[in-house]
Design an enzyme around this catalytic site. Structure first.
Site, PDB file in Angstrom:
ATOM      1  N   SER A  43       0.078  -4.184 -10.184  1.00 49.70           N
ATOM      2  CA  SER A  43       0.459  -5.277 -11.436  1.00 49.70           C
ATOM      3  C   SER A  43      -0.421  -6.425 -11.219  1.00 49.70           C
ATOM      4  O   SER A  43       0.592  -7.301 -12.069  1.00 49.70           O
ATOM      5  CB  SER A  43       1.744  -4.913 -11.410  1.00 49.70           C
ATOM      6  OG  SER A  43       2.199  -5.167 -10.016  1.00 49.70           O
ATOM      7  N   GLY A  44       0.069  -6.700  -9.891  1.00 54.02           N
ATOM      8  CA  GLY A  44      -0.295  -8.534  -9.507  1.00 54.02           C
ATOM      9  C   GLY A  44       0.434  -8.661  -9.320  1.00 54.02           C
ATOM     10  O   GLY A  44       0.608 -10.238  -9.384  1.00 54.02           O
ATOM     11  N   SER A  46       0.907  -8.085  -6.149  1.00 53.07           N
ATOM     12  CA  SER A  46       0.072  -7.986  -4.884  1.00 53.07           C
ATOM     13  C   SER A  46       1.268  -6.863  -3.616  1.00 53.07           C
ATOM     14  O   SER A  46       1.821  -7.123  -2.701  1.00 53.07           O
ATOM     15  CB  SER A  46       0.889  -9.379  -3.702  1.00 53.07           C
ATOM     16  OG  SER A  46       0.203 -10.169  -4.020  1.00 53.07           O
ATOM     17  N   SER A  47       0.934  -5.428  -4.158  1.00 53.86           N
ATOM     18  CA  SER A  47       1.476  -4.391  -3.213  1.00 53.86           C
ATOM     19  C   SER A  47       0.088  -3.942  -2.642  1.00 53.86           C
ATOM     20  O   SER A  47       0.548  -4.084  -1.191  1.00 53.86           O
ATOM     21  CB  SER A  47       1.117  -2.605  -4.837  1.00 53.86           C
ATOM     22  OG  SER A  47       0.106  -3.025  -5.365  1.00 53.86           O
ATOM     23  N   SER A  48      -0.849  -4.598  -2.645  1.00 54.66           N
ATOM     24  CA  SER A  48      -1.286  -4.573  -1.804  1.00 54.66           C
ATOM     25  C   SER A  48      -1.561  -5.441  -0.417  1.00 54.66           C
ATOM     26  O   SER A  48      -1.437  -4.818   0.931  1.00 54.66           O
ATOM     27  CB  SER A  48      -3.051  -4.953  -2.016  1.00 54.66           C
ATOM     28  OG  SER A  48      -3.917  -5.493  -2.923  1.00 54.66           O
ATOM     29  N   ASP A  62      -1.530 -14.514  -1.402  1.00 53.79           N
ATOM     30  CA  ASP A  62      -0.172 -13.355  -1.318  1.00 53.79           C
ATOM     31  C   ASP A  62       0.654 -12.715  -0.374  1.00 53.79           C
ATOM     32  O   ASP A  62       1.410 -12.698   0.198  1.00 53.79           O
ATOM     33  CB  ASP A  62      -1.112 -12.293  -2.210  1.00 53.79           C
ATOM     34  CG  ASP A  62      -1.717 -12.571  -3.275  1.00 53.79           C
ATOM     35  OD1 ASP A  62      -1.484 -13.241  -3.640  1.00 53.79           O
ATOM     36  OD2 ASP A  62      -2.784 -12.243  -3.732  1.00 53.79           O
TER      37      ASP A  62
HETATM   38  C1  GLA Z   1      -5.335 -12.623  -6.214  1.00 53.91           C
HETATM   39  C2  GLA Z   1      -5.290 -13.457  -4.403  1.00 53.91           C
HETATM   40  C3  GLA Z   1      -5.101 -14.887  -4.388  1.00 53.91           C
HETATM   41  C4  GLA Z   1      -5.109 -16.093  -5.590  1.00 53.91           C
HETATM   42  C5  GLA Z   1      -4.895 -15.367  -6.761  1.00 53.91           C
HETATM   43  C6  GLA Z   1      -4.596 -16.432  -8.179  1.00 53.91           C
HETATM   44  O1  GLA Z   1      -3.417 -12.806  -6.289  1.00 53.91           O
HETATM   45  O2  GLA Z   1      -5.303 -12.329  -4.057  1.00 53.91           O
HETATM   46  O3  GLA Z   1      -4.957 -14.877  -3.355  1.00 53.91           O
HETATM   47  O4  GLA Z   1      -6.185 -16.258  -5.378  1.00 53.91           O
HETATM   48  O5  GLA Z   1      -4.767 -14.259  -7.364  1.00 53.91           O
HETATM   49  O6  GLA Z   1      -3.668 -17.216  -7.575  1.00 53.91           O
END
Ligand code: GLA
Length: 387
Positions: free
Chosen positions: A125-126, A128-130, A174
């Site tokens: 989803s963006g 940052s689950s990973s 992240d």
């Molecule tokens: C992803 C990357 C981050 C950052 C964002 C964009 O989440 O993991 O390091 O670059 O994209 O801001």
């Protein structure tokens, strides 16, 4: 949630002898997008949603993983020696990557482990689950094996594993946001030297609402690495005429003065985004500390326009969510968050407008895109913990 993971652990691995439960959050970035690998500033915060783990050490060298989010995959096994990324290892490439990265940094994992995960961050989803799984794995290893590493080290090891083991050239944002999260605060991080301060997020009468586009993507198959190399090329061109180490060192005026050194129109726009977005982030943090939420929202909106038109990482799903959000009375600001190409938007919405925001944006999205978006009213939480 602690009981849920313990119960499942017992079901999958037979008993809960020696098991501990851990949590690491997801993150949302308020502003400062695609600036972290350009030596700029970011302004993310950790969320109260994230990934839970039940884990224990084994007496042999075996690793056994199970995810309640991918139950169809069952138990995935490997050994702790000779760790390398494997397609069939699926999601376990994230925890395995962190174990490998600890080894690379001089912290050998002496014994095998049983690890069960359950996340309540929507996958892909963006949010940052990973990175959440990476920091969580680091916290587990630190706890069981007594490794002398700080939370900031967990962020750096997580990023290292993502770059070198999983092949995504991500920046530090992240993992840093997750490892260093602080309840009710956003992290104002200078990615050039990792100096940071915590900024209280006081949105009196408003909340952070995340809209998930449900368009799935992985950074590995996105244009993420391509954008990064476009910025690197633009930087090399600029370095012929101005003495800088990163795009984040330039003001808008300096960029305008030197931009003709960039030999390609597309690259000019990519670099422009990196420079202007960094300056917007500085202004946004100042606006928040002056309690000027309206200005903060306008800067969020400008960030989206730049990501859409100059950086070109939005797409019809994210643009629809944001452009519909802008039409709703009571929306202070709205933009895509994270890498883009699908994933989520972040909006600041007045309390009394949240219901109409969800119904209006939700209906318009479904009508245009053909499937539904999901909405989450989120809270800002702490970094990793042992529960
Ligand atoms: C992803 C990357 C981050 C950052 C964002 C964009 O989440 O993991 O390091 O670059 O994209 O801001």
């Amino acid at each position: 949630m602690k009981e849920t993971v313990l119960k499942k652990f017992e079901e999958v691995f037979g008993d809960t002898e020696g098991v501990k439960v851990f949590f690491a959050p997801g993150r949302v970035n308020l502003i400062g997008e695609h600036t972290d690998y350009n030596g700029g500033h970011v302004f993310p915060c950790a969320l109260t949603i994230g990934t839970y783990a039940a884990a224990r050490v084994r007496n042999d060298k075996k690793l056994r993983f199970y995810s309640m989010n991918f139950e169809q995959l069952g138990v995935i096994e490997s050994g702790i020696e000779g760790l390398k990324p494997e397609k069939e290892a699926d999601w376990t490439n994230y925890p395995k990557g962190v174990m490998w990265a600890f080894g690379e940094k001089g912290f050998q994992i002496p014994q095998g482990m049983d690890i069960l995960l359950n996340g309540n961050i929507p996958n892909g989803s963006g949010l940052s689950s990973s990175a959440s799984v990476e920091v969580l794995t680091g916290a587990i290893l630190r706890d069981f094996f007594g490794f002398d590493v700080s939370n900031q080290d967990l962020a750096l090891i997580g990023q290292y594993s993502e770059n070198k083991f999983n092949g995504v050239n991500c920046g530090i944002m992240d993992q840093f946001a997750i490892a260093m999260g602080k309840k009710d605060h956003a992290i104002f991080l200078d990615t050039a030297d990792l100096s940071y301060t915590y900024a209280p997020v006081k949105l009196e009468g408003a909340k952070i609402v995340i809209a998930c586009s449900n368009k799935k993507r992985g950074l590995g198959d996105s244009k993420y690495n391509e954008r990064r190399s476009e910025c690197e090329t633009a930087l090399a061109e600029l370095q012929k005429v101005v003495d800088i180490k990163s795009l984040g060192e330039l003001t808008e005026a300096q960029f305008e003065e030197y931009k003709s050194a960039i030999q390609d129109e597309t690259r000019v726009r990519r670099a422009k985004h990196a420079v202007y977005e960094n300056q917007r982030t500085l202004q946004a943090v100042a606006a928040l500390s002056a309690n000027d939420i309206a200005l903060f929202g306008q800067l969020m909106n400008a960030s989206h326009v730049s990501l859409r038109d100059d950086y070109e990482v939005t797409g019809i799903e994210l643009d629809t969510l944001v452009e519909e959000a802008w039409k709703v009375e009571g929306v202070i600001g709205s933009r895509m968050t994270g890498a883009g190409f699908g994933g989520c938007t972040v909006s600041i919405v007045k309390d009394e407008a949240i219901d109409s925001f969800i119904s209006q944006v939700g209906e318009a999205y479904k009508a245009k895109i053909g499937y539904a978006a999901d909405f989450y009213v989120v809270e800002i939480g702490d970094g990793p913990v042992v529960l």
